[in-house]
Write a protein that holds these residues in place. Structure first.
Motif, PDB file in Angstrom:
ATOM      1  N   ALA A 398       0.819  -1.213   0.000  1.00 38.20           N
ATOM      2  CA  ALA A 398       0.000   0.000   0.000  1.00 38.20           C
ATOM      3  C   ALA A 398       0.853   1.264   0.000  1.00 38.20           C
ATOM      4  CB  ALA A 398      -0.927   0.000   1.211  1.00 38.20           C
ATOM      5  N   TYR A 399       2.071   1.197   0.527  1.00 34.50           N
ATOM      6  CA  TYR A 399       2.889   2.401   0.638  1.00 34.50           C
ATOM      7  C   TYR A 399       3.175   3.004  -0.736  1.00 34.50           C
ATOM      8  CZ  TYR A 399       6.501   5.635   2.201  1.00 34.50           C
ATOM      9  OH  TYR A 399       7.228   6.772   2.465  1.00 34.50           O
ATOM     10  N   ASP A 400       3.538   2.161  -1.714  1.00 35.86           N
ATOM     11  CA  ASP A 400       3.827   2.677  -3.048  1.00 35.86           C
ATOM     12  C   ASP A 400       2.584   3.256  -3.710  1.00 35.86           C
ATOM     13  OD1 ASP A 400       6.541   2.350  -3.205  1.00 35.86           O
ATOM     14  OD2 ASP A 400       6.481   0.472  -4.326  1.00 35.86           O
ATOM     15  N   VAL A 401       1.436   2.670  -3.442  1.00 37.49           N
ATOM     16  CA  VAL A 401       0.195   3.209  -4.010  1.00 37.49           C
ATOM     17  C   VAL A 401      -0.078   4.586  -3.417  1.00 37.49           C
ATOM     18  CG1 VAL A 401      -2.247   2.789  -4.422  1.00 37.49           C
ATOM     19  CG2 VAL A 401      -0.665   0.859  -4.316  1.00 37.49           C
ATOM     20  N   VAL A 402       0.193   4.741  -2.132  1.00 34.62           N
ATOM     21  CA  VAL A 402       0.073   6.064  -1.507  1.00 34.62           C
ATOM     22  C   VAL A 402       1.009   7.050  -2.190  1.00 34.62           C
ATOM     23  CG1 VAL A 402       0.484   7.383   0.605  1.00 34.62           C
ATOM     24  CG2 VAL A 402      -0.672   5.175   0.731  1.00 34.62           C
ATOM     25  N   SER A 403       2.258   6.639  -2.424  1.00 33.42           N
ATOM     26  CA  SER A 403       3.233   7.531  -3.060  1.00 33.42           C
ATOM     27  C   SER A 403       2.729   8.038  -4.403  1.00 33.42           C
ATOM     28  CB  SER A 403       4.571   6.806  -3.266  1.00 33.42           C
ATOM     29  OG  SER A 403       5.149   6.427  -2.044  1.00 33.42           O
ATOM     30  N   LEU A 404       2.085   7.145  -5.159  1.00 30.66           N
ATOM     31  CA  LEU A 404       1.604   7.509  -6.491  1.00 30.66           C
ATOM     32  C   LEU A 404       0.376   8.396  -6.429  1.00 30.66           C
ATOM     33  CD1 LEU A 404       1.750   7.124  -9.603  1.00 30.66           C
ATOM     34  CD2 LEU A 404       0.213   5.164  -9.297  1.00 30.66           C
ATOM     35  N   VAL A 405      -0.640   7.985  -5.682  1.00 27.33           N
ATOM     36  CA  VAL A 405      -1.926   8.680  -5.748  1.00 27.33           C
ATOM     37  C   VAL A 405      -1.978   9.895  -4.830  1.00 27.33           C
ATOM     38  CG1 VAL A 405      -3.019   6.482  -6.327  1.00 27.33           C
ATOM     39  CG2 VAL A 405      -3.170   7.338  -3.991  1.00 27.33           C
ATOM     40  N   GLN A 406      -1.067   9.957  -3.863  1.00 26.01           N
ATOM     41  CA  GLN A 406      -0.930  11.141  -3.021  1.00 26.01           C
ATOM     42  C   GLN A 406       0.461  11.728  -3.253  1.00 26.01           C
ATOM     43  OE1 GLN A 406      -1.985  10.001   1.068  1.00 26.01           O
ATOM     44  NE2 GLN A 406      -4.073  10.670   0.670  1.00 26.01           N
ATOM     45  N   ASP A 407       0.701  12.071  -4.502  1.00 22.89           N
ATOM     46  CA  ASP A 407       1.984  12.639  -4.918  1.00 22.89           C
ATOM     47  C   ASP A 407       2.276  13.875  -4.076  1.00 22.89           C
ATOM     48  OD1 ASP A 407       4.088  13.946  -6.371  1.00 22.89           O
ATOM     49  OD2 ASP A 407       3.484  12.863  -8.166  1.00 22.89           O
ATOM     50  N   ALA A 408       3.420  13.862  -3.392  1.00 24.42           N
ATOM     51  CA  ALA A 408       3.740  14.961  -2.481  1.00 24.42           C
ATOM     52  C   ALA A 408       3.956  16.275  -3.210  1.00 24.42           C
ATOM     53  CB  ALA A 408       4.982  14.608  -1.662  1.00 24.42           C
ATOM     54  N   MET A 439      -7.089  -1.654   1.776  1.00 26.21           N
ATOM     55  CA  MET A 439      -7.532  -0.291   2.010  1.00 26.21           C
ATOM     56  C   MET A 439      -7.241   0.167   3.441  1.00 26.21           C
ATOM     57  SD  MET A 439      -8.362   1.026  -0.774  1.00 26.21           S
ATOM     58  CE  MET A 439      -8.768   2.586  -0.007  1.00 26.21           C
ATOM     59  N   GLU A 440      -7.289  -0.757   4.410  1.00 30.66           N
ATOM     60  CA  GLU A 440      -6.889  -0.377   5.758  1.00 30.66           C
ATOM     61  C   GLU A 440      -5.396  -0.066   5.792  1.00 30.66           C
ATOM     62  OE1 GLU A 440      -8.270  -2.267   9.592  1.00 30.66           O
ATOM     63  OE2 GLU A 440      -6.159  -2.969   9.578  1.00 30.66           O
ATOM     64  N   ALA A 441      -4.586  -0.919   5.146  1.00 34.53           N
ATOM     65  CA  ALA A 441      -3.142  -0.662   5.091  1.00 34.53           C
ATOM     66  C   ALA A 441      -2.861   0.637   4.343  1.00 34.53           C
ATOM     67  CB  ALA A 441      -2.430  -1.833   4.423  1.00 34.53           C
ATOM     68  N   TRP A 442      -3.650   0.905   3.302  1.00 35.21           N
ATOM     69  CA  TRP A 442      -3.459   2.149   2.536  1.00 35.21           C
ATOM     70  C   TRP A 442      -3.692   3.361   3.436  1.00 35.21           C
ATOM     71  CZ3 TRP A 442      -5.956   6.619   1.383  1.00 35.21           C
ATOM     72  CH2 TRP A 442      -5.451   7.387   0.328  1.00 35.21           C
ATOM     73  N   HIS A 479      -3.494  15.331   2.464  1.00 35.36           N
ATOM     74  CA  HIS A 479      -3.349  13.874   2.409  1.00 35.36           C
ATOM     75  C   HIS A 479      -3.627  13.249   3.775  1.00 35.36           C
ATOM     76  CE1 HIS A 479      -0.436  14.291  -1.268  1.00 35.36           C
ATOM     77  NE2 HIS A 479      -1.712  14.417  -1.599  1.00 35.36           N
ATOM     78  N   LEU A 480      -3.171  13.920   4.831  1.00 34.77           N
ATOM     79  CA  LEU A 480      -3.429  13.413   6.172  1.00 34.77           C
ATOM     80  C   LEU A 480      -4.929  13.426   6.470  1.00 34.77           C
ATOM     81  CD1 LEU A 480      -2.112  12.341   8.748  1.00 34.77           C
ATOM     82  CD2 LEU A 480      -1.854  14.708   9.524  1.00 34.77           C
ATOM     83  N   ALA A 481      -5.609  14.475   6.022  1.00 33.87           N
ATOM     84  CA  ALA A 481      -7.062  14.545   6.223  1.00 33.87           C
ATOM     85  C   ALA A 481      -7.765  13.404   5.498  1.00 33.87           C
ATOM     86  CB  ALA A 481      -7.594  15.892   5.737  1.00 33.87           C
ATOM     87  N   VAL A 482      -7.304  13.054   4.301  1.00 34.21           N
ATOM     88  CA  VAL A 482      -7.903  11.937   3.555  1.00 34.21           C
ATOM     89  C   VAL A 482      -7.700  10.632   4.320  1.00 34.21           C
ATOM     90  CG1 VAL A 482      -7.789  10.593   1.420  1.00 34.21           C
ATOM     91  CG2 VAL A 482      -7.672  13.094   1.321  1.00 34.21           C
ATOM     92  N   ALA A 483      -6.502  10.438   4.850  1.00 36.92           N
ATOM     93  CA  ALA A 483      -6.233   9.228   5.627  1.00 36.92           C
ATOM     94  C   ALA A 483      -7.163   9.128   6.831  1.00 36.92           C
ATOM     95  CB  ALA A 483      -4.772   9.214   6.083  1.00 36.92           C
TER      96      ALA A 483
END
Length: 508
Positions: A398-408, A439-442, A479-483
């Motif tokens: 999930a970490y890499d998916v976060v990196s992609l879809v929540q591009d810093a 999705m929980e890990a994401w 991004h933190l708010a989305v999480a």
């Protein structure tokens, strides 16, 4: 007086070698540098300055008029440059009237005839003294304080590396740098063959030791040399993914000459995401996460690289950046109390417990727009060029998916974010892939990455003097708010609210 070291002496047999030295020096300079050039008429000062300016301009035809009569010529280049000729200066006090302090504050100052105002020049300048040799040619003596001269030595070492590997007279051009000590150049071989990329990645210097007896970089498994890059590049290529081939290497020196994957981007000309390319990147990532990678990667000559785990200690050390940097910055210097710190770490401990059952794969770590090269002429997953993976780990997919879809660095709007996650999950082929677990890990890894980045931006500003990264904070607070929308993050959300950390509720 500033500390100095023994000067360098470079013999220049021809005008072409003088030009090459000027171009190589351009790659060693940074804003605030003053370069003083001394020597007889015709010794090569102006030739070197022209080559230096043309390299910074990335324009071999740049017109460089002599500043002899105007006293100063200004150039708005990759780094602004003011070229001074002080031959007609009557008094060093006139240097202020010419705008020298302002020019030095924002860029580089090249100064010919520096002896006319030597008392007004900075002591930490780089001094070049040209002298003719009896047998022909000329010698340049370069002297400066250690920090400046080390940069010059590094650029000359890169030139020596290219020469030793058959790339004599190759042209070098700045490509990019990043938040680390790495830098990249384009290399144009003299024979006209394909352009290459040079990675300049000196071995990491030891930083402050943490309570665990390791540095921050060691604790979070950041690569300390180029061997992890070589290992992961070879592993990716062996499975059909588009990582650059290693053309030449000097591992102990931290120098790699790489295949150039191109300059295609997943962003448009205005810096906005191109949906089709991001969706292709998500599909590529799904294929990568369905691929089994060996942890131990052989490098030859008895050397191997063991891909580390993204373990609890690494994750906790990263999220502590929020405590140690963001929170005091957000509260005008008021640091976290012991009670706040203990509660924060207890919450994260519980979240890390939930990750023990999450799927783990090879994690690229920074799978986002700066590190994805779009290769229009390729098909399938080969269209997605992969770079900057030396810090790869084995961790939650999930970490890499976060990196992609929540591009810093780029705002990925909510509709595209959700589309990319859906594309990724649909493309996964492993029989034991569970969407609810993913999705929980994401959500957990989204919060983990956002906490790290919101602290990192402040650290880069306050410790390293890199203010530009602060512009990304509204995005990473969003991004933190989305999480926080996932119920598993409710305790962390409550802690942040109580601590006074305000998230951004919509895309900036």
């Amino acid at each position: 007086m500033s500390e100095t070291v023994l000067p360098l002496h470079v013999y220049l047999a021809s005008e072409a070698e003088t030009q090459q030295l000027g171009a190589d020096l351009a790659l060693a300079l940074k804003p605030g540098d003053c370069v003083a050039l001394d020597g007889d008429l015709g010794a090569g000062k102006s030739t070197l300055c022209r080559a230096l300016l043309r390299n910074l301009a990335d324009d071999p035809e740049l017109e460089v008029p002599s500043p002899t009569f105007t006293l100063v010529q200004n150039y708005d280049l990759r780094i602004p440059v003011a070229h001074f000729d002080l031959y007609r200066l009557s008094d060093s006090s006139e240097l202020d009237e010419l705008g020298f302090p302002e020019a030095l504050n924002s860029g580089i100052c090249l100064v010919e005839w520096p002896q006319r105002a030597v008392d007004a020049l900075p002591r930490d300048r780089l001094s070049l003294v040209f002298s003719f040799e009896k047998e022909g040619g000329r010698t340049v003596e370069l002297s400066a304080p250690p920090a400046v001269l080390d940069r010059v030595k590094r650029s000359l070492a890169i030139r020596a590396f290219l020469n030793a590997n058959g790339y004599l007279k190759a042209e070098r051009r700045h490509l990019t740098g990043d938040a680390s000590s790495r830098a990249y150049e384009h290399v144009y071989p003299a024979d006209g063959s394909d352009r290459l990329v040079l990675m300049d990645a000196p071995r990491k210097q030891q930083g402050a030791i943490l309570p665990n007896g390791k540095t921050y970089a060691q604790t979070v498994h950041l690569a300390e040399d180029v061997y992890p890059f070589i290992a992961v590049a070879n592993a990716l290529r062996s499975h059909g993914f588009s990582a650059p081939g290693i053309v030449r290497s000097a591992g102990e020196e931290g120098l790699l000459l790489l295949e150039d994957l191109g300059t295609g981007s997943v962003l448009d000309a205005d810096g906005h995401p191109i949906a089709e390319r991001y969706r292709a990147s998500a599909m590529c990532l799904a294929a990568l996460h369905d691929t089994p990678f060996e942890r131990e990667v052989a490098l030859g000559e008895g050397r191997s690289h063991s891909i580390p785990d993204f373990d609890r200690t690494a994750m906790q050390t990263e999220v502590d950046l929020l405590l140690d940097w963001h929170l005091p910055w957000n509260r005008n210097g008021k640091e976290a109390t012991q009670e706040e710190r203990a509660a924060y770490r207890q919450i994260w401990g519980s979240l890390f417990d939930r990750l023990t059952s999450a799927e783990t794969t090879l994690v690229m770590r920074d799978f986002h727009s700066p590190n994805i090269i779009w290769r229009e002429d390729k098909t399938g997953h080969e269209r997605v060029g992969l770079i900057d993976f030396q810090d790869a780990m084995i961790g939650p997919s999930a970490y890499d998916v976060v990196s992609l879809v929540q591009d810093a660095r780029v705002t990925i709007g909510r509709p595209l974010m959700e589309q990319l996650i859906a594309d990724y999950m649909l493309a996964r082929t492993k029989a034991d892939f569970r969407r609810d677990q993913f999705m929980e890990a994401w959500a957990i890894m989204s919060a983990q990455r956002a906490c790290k980045l919101n602290g990192l931006w402040v650290r880069l500003k306050q410790r390293d003097g890199k203010d530009g990264y602060m512009r990304h904070m509204p995005r990473t607070l969003w991004h933190l708010a989305v999480a926080f929308e996932h119920p598993v993050l409710a305790p962390l959300h409550a802690w942040c609210t109580k601590a006074g950390i305000e998230t951004v509720e919509s895309a900036p």
